[in-house]
Design a protein around this motif. Structure first.
Motif, short mmCIF file in Angstrom:
data_model
loop_
_atom_site.label_atom_id
_atom_site.label_comp_id
_atom_site.label_asym_id
_atom_site.label_seq_id
_atom_site.Cartn_x
_atom_site.Cartn_y
_atom_site.Cartn_z
N ALA A 7 40.85 36.61 53.79
CA ALA A 7 40.79 35.32 53.10
C ALA A 7 40.97 35.52 51.61
CB ALA A 7 39.45 34.64 53.40
N THR A 18 43.74 33.80 49.20
CA THR A 18 43.25 32.88 48.17
C THR A 18 43.77 33.30 46.80
OG1 THR A 18 41.22 32.88 49.45
CG2 THR A 18 41.17 31.68 47.38
N THR A 19 43.67 34.63 46.55
CA THR A 19 44.11 35.14 45.25
C THR A 19 45.57 34.77 44.98
OG1 THR A 19 42.70 37.03 45.71
CG2 THR A 19 44.16 37.18 43.79
N THR A 41 46.11 31.16 44.18
CA THR A 41 45.48 30.58 42.99
C THR A 41 45.98 31.20 41.70
OG1 THR A 41 43.63 32.06 43.42
CG2 THR A 41 43.37 29.78 44.10
#
Ligand code: ADP
Ligand code: MG
Lengths: 261, 311, 263
Positions: free
Chosen positions: C35, C39-40, C43
């Motif tokens: 995850a 996510t990194t 974003t």
């Protein structure tokens, strides 16, 4: 587009493709690259490169030939099955088998490291690179052989051989293999060429003890003097250009044979 | 050496549901030449491939060679010879290589193979082409290579699937005679598929006429021609006139000019060996009569029609 | 042995290679991102920018290559002249040059001591150096894309029925009209196929950027840096998996559009 405009443009593009090759290898055989060819030709740089990087050439040849043997043994039977079976399953398998071509090498290589990087001494062995090359090259062998199999009357020939009393091994070796030799040759040249030049995966898969020719080249480009980098590139071209020419010849021959049938 | 063949309850349904053959029985005597005759798509090739061992019949079907059940024996172990419609010659071998293939895969010694191949080359008049590549042969030559390849290993039965259909008319006639002579001299059981009734008549001991996956009639050419089992057979083996309940062939009738004749000549077409005359009567019925090109009546002439006596 | 069993045995080694050394590694790759990894990359603008640049470079490469290959391919397919064979051989020679070598060729052409730089100096102008910019990268990508695309275009152009063109001419079409109404539509399946492969190769290409040590951060370079220098396995894995998925999807889409000619 008139003939002369077309010819001019085509010549321009040819020059774009060929000039850099000549410009790149010249310093490798020139005694003093700043004085140019007038300073005389030398094999000094070539000898120095060979002394330092000869091992990468030999390892690349070893990997390319191993890849060739494996892709022949694995790919030819697979292509045969795909050519003989028309069903949905066969098409799905075909689709799957060519997938590694469509996925960037660096992704596959990273996956291989994640999956097998910690298995025994595999990571440190040249076999790790071999695995990557086999995965990447196999689709090319399968396709080259499959194309030939589909262009001939495979089912008819096999039935004829059966009617003559031939068992499966007899007809595979005596009738099918000789008739797909052209496809196997084309596939082989492709596989050896691709393996010799493979960089996208190999850069991640190699270790300092398993450096291949393209990895060595990349190293030379960043770390060495232009003469050495050029000499090294020349060695690479000497290996790869005959293979590529043979590939063009084989493709041309396959076209002519195809036209006769 | 040649075998008697029996089929028992042999049907064939393709995976898609097409019924190529309804379950049928068929008896072929040893040494006989049986011709499978019928229009395209009636199941001739399917039937031949069942006998060859290239297809399995639907459950319950049986193929017997001299009483031995060979249903599950694949073609390579049935010792049959087969000539394919497309010939399927091996492009990687020359003419002699093709002819000797069946002998080589049986492990026959080289000298013996060479002797037999020479014999076959001579029999099929291909000796001078022995070392020729097969893609450098004419259609007729390819056909003869296919035939020689099939009979070289002395098979128990010879199967031929429309072997002449790819050739032009003249060559077809010539090769038909050669095949006929060959089959007679070999005395081999032969099954020959064709959609050409003249070929069927010329080559067969018996003809098996097929219609939509069923056997319509089995008999000699004469049986089929003179005593067809139904309209389909009658129409397939030649042109017919219907006289009441009876079928009469155009050449079985003769014309006689007569002012009171009930038939009027519509048209007379010269066809070489004979003239075909089309007639019509007051009720609008039509009749075809074939006659020699002698005293051919003009359109509009009135004629009487009589049945010819036995020749 | 039954046909099915034999077929299964014959294809088993290929499936084993595929399963063990492609499917399983790719599966691991998908999972390794975690995850956090996904996510990194979603974003941090840096990664998205890199993805954007990569796609832009690939798209530009494809457009330029298709333009060149169509012009040259049509010319070679429709003209016979002495030296044509040699020309064709020269044009397809770099067919399997690795990207890293192509990068070096670009340096030798447009680098600090490259041919272009020397010539521009000799002519008394400014020293022209563009090897390390977007132009240099594009030059390299176009270089290794031309041979393969060209082969596809020539093969397709030779299959075009010349009578269609003659018919259009006889109806009074201008040369441009013929190109627009007859030639390009006839070539379009081949162009779609070749373009897709060109695009996919360009998104995954790595050697050229590596050799150029380019200022342009294409995605494969970012993956390499994350993995080797930052030891940021999760991000590297997530980026690789997305890159693989995107490339494969482009090829699959194009294959659908060109009726199976691609790939
Ligand atoms: N392999 C096959 N799969 C499905 N249907 C087939 C196959 N071979 C033949 N058929 C069908 O079976 C029927 C009989 O074909 P065939 O035996 O080849 O006829 P013929 O030889 O008399 O022309 C045809 O309707 C044909 O379309
Ligand atoms: Mg048939």
């Amino acid at each position: 587009m008139g003939f002369w405009t077309g010819l001019g443009f085509t010549l321009l593009i040819s020059a774009f493709l060929i000039l850099p090759v000549l410009v790149s290898v010249l310093p490798g055989i020139t005694a003093n690259q700043f004085e140019g060819l007038s300073s005389g030709l030398t094999t000094r740089w070539l000898r120095e490169v060979w002394a330092n990087y000869g091992g990468t050439v030999l390892l690349s040849l070893q990997i390319a030939l191993s890849t060739l043997v494996i892709t022949l043994l694995v790919g030819v039977p697979a292509a045969y099955v795909l050519a003989r079976h028309a069903g949905v399953t066969a098409r799905l398998v075909e689709e799957a088998l060519v997938m590694p071509v469509a996925v960037p090498g660096i992704a596959t290589a990273l996956g291989l490291i994640l999956a097998y990087g910690a298995v025994g001494d595999l990571r440190a062995s040249w076999l790790f690179i071999l695995v990557g090359h086999v995965v990447f090259c196999l689709p090319f062998m399968v396709r080259a052989v499959l194309a030939v199999l589909l262009s001939m009357d495979l089912k008819g020939l096999e039935e004829a051989a059966r009617a003559c009393g031939a068992s499966w091994p007899q007809r595979f070796l005596g009738v099918i293999l000789p008739n797909i030799a052209g496809g196997m040759l084309a596939g082989s040249l492709m596989v050896v060429t691709l393996s010799l030049g493979e960089f996208n995966m190999t850069l991640l898969l190699h270790t300092p003890f398993t450096r291949t020719l393209p990895v060595g080249l990349a190293d030379a480009y960043t770390a060495l003097r232009t003469e050495m980098a050029s000499a090294y590139t020349l060695i690479f071209f000497v290996l790869i250009v005959p293979l590529l020419s043979a590939m063009q010849w084989a493709a041309g021959r396959a076209d002519r044979v195809g036209a006769v049938r | 050496m040649s075998v008697a063949i029996k089929l028992r309850g042999c049907g064939k349904t393709w995976p898609g549901g097409t019924v190529a053959l309804h379950p049928l029985d068929l008896d072929i005597a040893a040494g006989e030449t049986l011709v499978l005759l019928g229009p395209s798509g009636c199941g001739k090739t399917t039937l031949l491939r069942l006998i060859a061992g290239l297809e399995l019949p639907d459950a319950g079907g049986q193929v017997l060679f001299d009483g031995e059940d060979v249903t599950r024996l694949p073609i390579e172990r049935r010792n049959v010879g087969m000539v394919f419609q497309s010939y399927a010659l091996f492009p990687n071998m020359d003419v002699a290589g093709n002819i000797g293939y069946g002998l080589r895969v049986r492990g026959i010694p080289r000298a013996e193979v060479a002797r037999r191949v020479d014999e076959m080359l001579e029999m099929t008049r291909l000796t001078e082409f022995a070392r020729r590549r097969v893609d450098a042969l004419s259609g007729g030559q390819r056909q003869r290579v296919a035939l020689a390849r099939a009979i070289a290993p002395r098979p128990r039965v010879l199967l031929l699937d429309e072997p002449l259909s790819a050739l032009d008319a003249r060559l077809r006639e010539e090769l038909r005679q050669e095949i006929d002579a060959l089959l007679r001299s070999l005395g081999i059981t032969a099954i020959y598929v064709t959609h050409d009734q003249a070929e069927a008549m010329a080559l067969s001991d018996r003809i098996c006429a097929m219609e939509r996956g069923r056997i319509a009639q089995i008999g000699t050419g004469r049986d089929l021609y003179h005593r067809p089992a139904n309209d389909f057979v009658a129409g397939f083996v030649g042109d017919t006139n219907r006289l009441g309940e009876e079928l009469v062939r155009p050449e079985q009738l003769a014309l006689h000019p007569s002012a009171e004749g009930e038939w009027t000549v519509q048209r007379a077409t010269f066809l070489g060996p004979f003239v075909r005359v089309k007639l019509r009567d007051a009720a609008g019925r039509e009749l075809m009569v074939d006659m020699p090109d002698l005293a051919t009546p003009a359109p509009g002439a009135r004629v009487e029609v009589r049945r010819r006596g036995p020749a | 042995m039954s046909d099915r069993l034999r077929a299964a045995l014959l294809i088993a080694p290929a499936l084993a290679v595929f399963g063990a050394f492609f499917l399983i590694p790719l599966g691991q790759l998908a999972v390794a991102g975690g995850a956090g990894g996904y996510t990194t990359i979603l974003t941090e603008p840096r990664y998205l920018r890199s993805l954007g640049v990569t796609l832009l470079v690939a798209a530009l490469t494809t457009a330029i290559t298709l333009g060149i290959a169509t012009a040259v391919g049509l010319f070679l397919a429709r003209n016979r002249f002495p030296g044509r064979g040699t020309l064709l051989a020269l044009l397809t020679l770099p067919l399997a040059f690795p990207g890293v070598v192509v990068g070096y060729l670009v340096i030798m052409l447009a680098g600090r001591q490259g041919l272009v730089s020397e010539i521009s100096m000799a002519l008394g102008g400014e020293r022209i150096v563009f090897a390390y910019s977007l132009a240099g990268l594009l030059l390299g990508y176009v270089y290794f894309s031309i041979p393969r695309t060209l082969l596809t275009v020539i093969a397709a152009a030779e299959k075009l029925d010349p009578r269609l063109e003659e018919a259009a001419r006889s109806l009074g079409a201008s040369p441009l009209g013929v190109l627009r109404d007859v030639l390009l539509p006839g070539l379009s399946p081949a162009l779609t196929a070749a373009g897709a492969i060109c695009f996919a190769t360009a998104t995954g290409a790595f050697g050229t950027a590596f050799a150029l040590a380019s200022r342009i951060d294409v995605l494969p370079m970012v993956i390499y840096t994350e993995f080797t220098l930052q030891a940021n396995l999760a991000v590297a894995a997530a980026l690789s998996f997305l890159l693989g998925l995107a490339t494969w999807a482009v090829l699959a889409l194009a294959r659908g559009a060109s009726g199976g000619a691609a790939g």
